[in-house]
Design a protein around this motif. Sequence first.
Motif, PDB file in Angstrom:
ATOM      1  N   GLY A   1      26.892 -11.154  24.591  1.00 24.04           N
ATOM      2  CA  GLY A   1      25.469 -11.422  24.037  1.00 24.04           C
ATOM      3  C   GLY A   1      24.452 -10.973  25.082  1.00 24.04           C
ATOM      4  N   LYS A   2      23.589 -11.759  24.736  1.00 22.47           N
ATOM      5  CA  LYS A   2      22.278 -11.663  25.535  1.00 22.47           C
ATOM      6  C   LYS A   2      22.347 -12.688  26.860  1.00 22.47           C
ATOM      7  CE  LYS A   2      17.851 -10.839  26.432  1.00 22.47           C
ATOM      8  NZ  LYS A   2      17.800 -11.202  28.098  1.00 22.47           N
ATOM      9  N   ARG A   3      22.719 -11.912  27.991  1.00 19.55           N
ATOM     10  CA  ARG A   3      23.191 -12.697  29.243  1.00 19.55           C
ATOM     11  C   ARG A   3      22.180 -12.344  30.392  1.00 19.55           C
ATOM     12  NH1 ARG A   3      26.004  -8.333  27.998  1.00 19.55           N
ATOM     13  NH2 ARG A   3      26.673  -7.019  29.605  1.00 19.55           N
ATOM     14  N   HIS A   4      21.273 -11.783  30.263  1.00 20.77           N
ATOM     15  CA  HIS A   4      20.265 -11.233  31.510  1.00 20.77           C
ATOM     16  C   HIS A   4      18.891 -11.583  30.925  1.00 20.77           C
ATOM     17  CE1 HIS A   4      23.708  -8.333  31.759  1.00 20.77           C
ATOM     18  NE2 HIS A   4      23.501  -8.872  32.877  1.00 20.77           N
ATOM     19  N   PRO A   5      18.120 -11.717  31.742  1.00 17.56           N
ATOM     20  CA  PRO A   5      16.412 -12.526  31.661  1.00 17.56           C
ATOM     21  C   PRO A   5      15.776 -11.541  30.867  1.00 17.56           C
ATOM     22  CG  PRO A   5      17.267 -12.292  33.979  1.00 17.56           C
ATOM     23  CD  PRO A   5      17.987 -11.390  33.479  1.00 17.56           C
ATOM     24  N   THR A   6      14.599 -12.252  30.267  1.00 17.62           N
ATOM     25  CA  THR A   6      13.704 -11.421  29.535  1.00 17.62           C
ATOM     26  C   THR A   6      12.352 -11.786  30.484  1.00 17.62           C
ATOM     27  OG1 THR A   6      14.424 -11.831  27.296  1.00 17.62           O
ATOM     28  CG2 THR A   6      12.035 -11.827  27.675  1.00 17.62           C
ATOM     29  N   LEU A   7      11.755 -10.740  30.780  1.00 20.11           N
ATOM     30  CA  LEU A   7      10.297 -10.693  31.622  1.00 20.11           C
ATOM     31  C   LEU A   7       9.341 -10.379  30.510  1.00 20.11           C
ATOM     32  CD1 LEU A   7      11.376  -9.337  35.030  1.00 20.11           C
ATOM     33  CD2 LEU A   7      11.842 -11.602  34.050  1.00 20.11           C
ATOM     34  N   GLU A   8       8.286 -11.360  30.491  1.00 19.38           N
ATOM     35  CA  GLU A   8       7.121 -11.132  29.477  1.00 19.38           C
ATOM     36  C   GLU A   8       6.140 -10.241  30.160  1.00 19.38           C
ATOM     37  OE1 GLU A   8       6.013 -14.822  27.358  1.00 19.38           O
ATOM     38  OE2 GLU A   8       8.015 -14.648  26.149  1.00 19.38           O
ATOM     39  N   SER A   9       5.224  -9.753  29.476  1.00 24.46           N
ATOM     40  CA  SER A   9       4.294  -9.159  30.338  1.00 24.46           C
ATOM     41  C   SER A   9       3.528  -9.742  31.406  1.00 24.46           C
ATOM     42  CB  SER A   9       3.231  -8.543  29.171  1.00 24.46           C
ATOM     43  OG  SER A   9       3.538  -7.965  28.292  1.00 24.46           O
ATOM     44  N   ASN A  10       3.039  -8.753  32.500  1.00 17.64           N
ATOM     45  CA  ASN A  10       2.278  -9.133  33.485  1.00 17.64           C
ATOM     46  C   ASN A  10       2.942 -10.157  34.484  1.00 17.64           C
ATOM     47  OD1 ASN A  10       0.107  -7.905  32.478  1.00 17.64           O
ATOM     48  ND2 ASN A  10      -0.037  -9.475  31.002  1.00 17.64           N
ATOM     49  N   VAL A  11       4.331  -9.938  34.595  1.00 14.34           N
ATOM     50  CA  VAL A  11       5.028 -10.863  35.511  1.00 14.34           C
ATOM     51  C   VAL A  11       5.289 -10.013  36.726  1.00 14.34           C
ATOM     52  CG1 VAL A  11       7.466 -11.327  35.898  1.00 14.34           C
ATOM     53  CG2 VAL A  11       6.204 -12.313  33.747  1.00 14.34           C
ATOM     54  N   LEU A  12       5.471 -10.840  37.817  1.00 14.91           N
ATOM     55  CA  LEU A  12       5.585 -10.204  39.070  1.00 14.91           C
ATOM     56  C   LEU A  12       6.862 -11.024  39.682  1.00 14.91           C
ATOM     57  CD1 LEU A  12       3.199  -8.918  41.879  1.00 14.91           C
ATOM     58  CD2 LEU A  12       4.947 -10.578  42.665  1.00 14.91           C
ATOM     59  N   ILE A  13       8.026  -9.999  40.212  1.00 16.18           N
ATOM     60  CA  ILE A  13       8.897 -10.553  40.900  1.00 16.18           C
ATOM     61  C   ILE A  13       8.873 -10.069  42.344  1.00 16.18           C
ATOM     62  CG2 ILE A  13      11.293 -11.216  40.852  1.00 16.18           C
ATOM     63  CD1 ILE A  13       9.908 -11.920  38.212  1.00 16.18           C
ATOM     64  N   ALA A  14       8.741 -10.957  43.348  1.00 21.13           N
ATOM     65  CA  ALA A  14       8.612 -10.790  44.742  1.00 21.13           C
ATOM     66  C   ALA A  14       9.981 -10.451  45.359  1.00 21.13           C
ATOM     67  CB  ALA A  14       7.974 -11.864  45.638  1.00 21.13           C
ATOM     68  N   ALA A  15      10.082  -9.851  46.609  1.00 20.32           N
ATOM     69  CA  ALA A  15      11.215  -9.161  47.271  1.00 20.32           C
ATOM     70  C   ALA A  15      12.221 -10.217  47.338  1.00 20.32           C
ATOM     71  CB  ALA A  15      10.713  -8.845  48.585  1.00 20.32           C
TER      72      ALA A  15
ATOM     73  N   ILE B   1      17.341 -16.469  30.489  1.00 19.42           N
ATOM     74  CA  ILE B   1      16.379 -16.963  30.514  1.00 19.42           C
ATOM     75  C   ILE B   1      14.967 -16.262  30.396  1.00 19.42           C
ATOM     76  CG2 ILE B   1      17.490 -18.727  31.934  1.00 19.42           C
ATOM     77  CD1 ILE B   1      15.899 -17.294  34.441  1.00 19.42           C
ATOM     78  N   THR B   2      13.816 -16.915  30.141  1.00 21.91           N
ATOM     79  CA  THR B   2      12.669 -16.305  29.897  1.00 21.91           C
ATOM     80  C   THR B   2      11.421 -16.536  31.104  1.00 21.91           C
ATOM     81  OG1 THR B   2      12.926 -16.093  27.467  1.00 21.91           O
ATOM     82  CG2 THR B   2      10.726 -15.923  28.461  1.00 21.91           C
ATOM     83  N   VAL B   3      10.923 -15.373  31.553  1.00 20.94           N
ATOM     84  CA  VAL B   3       9.718 -15.687  32.733  1.00 20.94           C
ATOM     85  C   VAL B   3       8.568 -15.271  31.809  1.00 20.94           C
ATOM     86  CG1 VAL B   3       8.929 -15.109  34.909  1.00 20.94           C
ATOM     87  CG2 VAL B   3      11.313 -15.246  34.540  1.00 20.94           C
ATOM     88  N   GLY B   4       7.652 -16.302  31.605  1.00 15.18           N
ATOM     89  CA  GLY B   4       6.418 -16.324  30.784  1.00 15.18           C
ATOM     90  C   GLY B   4       5.603 -15.377  31.273  1.00 15.18           C
ATOM     91  N   GLU B   5       4.548 -14.984  30.202  1.00 16.23           N
ATOM     92  CA  GLU B   5       3.434 -13.916  30.590  1.00 16.23           C
ATOM     93  C   GLU B   5       2.607 -14.691  32.103  1.00 16.23           C
ATOM     94  OE1 GLU B   5       0.968 -13.133  27.386  1.00 16.23           O
ATOM     95  OE2 GLU B   5       2.432 -12.249  26.035  1.00 16.23           O
ATOM     96  N   ASN B   6       2.302 -13.717  32.934  1.00 13.49           N
ATOM     97  CA  ASN B   6       1.323 -13.816  33.908  1.00 13.49           C
ATOM     98  C   ASN B   6       2.115 -14.912  34.833  1.00 13.49           C
ATOM     99  OD1 ASN B   6      -0.749 -12.608  32.142  1.00 13.49           O
ATOM    100  ND2 ASN B   6      -0.993 -14.330  31.124  1.00 13.49           N
ATOM    101  N   SER B   7       3.336 -14.937  34.974  1.00 17.50           N
ATOM    102  CA  SER B   7       4.068 -15.592  35.982  1.00 17.50           C
ATOM    103  C   SER B   7       4.432 -14.747  37.149  1.00 17.50           C
ATOM    104  CB  SER B   7       5.003 -16.483  35.337  1.00 17.50           C
ATOM    105  OG  SER B   7       4.783 -17.269  34.440  1.00 17.50           O
TER     106      SER B   7
END
Length: 217
Positions: free
Chosen positions: A114-128, A136-142
């Motif tokens: 099933g769902k086993r990978h992350p959800t990134l909501e809008s305006n997310v930045l993931i650095a190097a 899991i969920t990474v919320g908006e603007n995070s």
Amino acid sequence: MLGIFKEDIDVIFDQDPAARSYFEVILTYSGLHAVWSHRIAHALFKRKLYFLARATSQISRFFTGIEIHPGAKIGRRFFIDHGMGVVVGETCEIGDNVTIYQGVTLGGTGKEKGKRHPTLESNVLIAAGAKVLGSITVGENSKIGAGSVVLKDVPNNSTVVGIPGKVVVKDGVRVKQDLNHSDLPDPVADRCEEMQREIDQLREQIETEERGLKHEH
């Protein structure tokens, strides 16, 4: 579809000051090539043409160094900057205006179904080099700091750093649009400094007691 492709180009000019011309971006940006290949692969995947979808994604991986499973759902204006080593899992869901850097993994934590990978909501930045793992969920603007390992949900408007990732900025604190990796707080280093202060205090206390015992004798 052509409109989405144009947005994929425009977001590069918005996010990358090194971009000089459409000709240069279209021919030389591997992140753009990977995103366009994924949009084609995902369309094939939705039509249950799984082999063609996987073949498209693997060819893209060979040429770009970016691995995006064709089942991943990616929104508009997705930007991969210096994308070598990026991995995006099958059940990932990525919102609009998301930016990720090289070495980022959006992966699972085991062989769960099933769902086993992350959800990134809008305006997310993931650095190097950051790893975001599990359903899991990474919320908006995070923002996720460089090298962080995130295993728990991230609230909206937050900055996360460290291993494991910890929220160091949340609502009410303005987060700059351009993440300065070198200026991020480091909760691990802060804890180490706190422990060192406690050790120094204990050492001073022991030395004081030893001097008192010598004085008595």
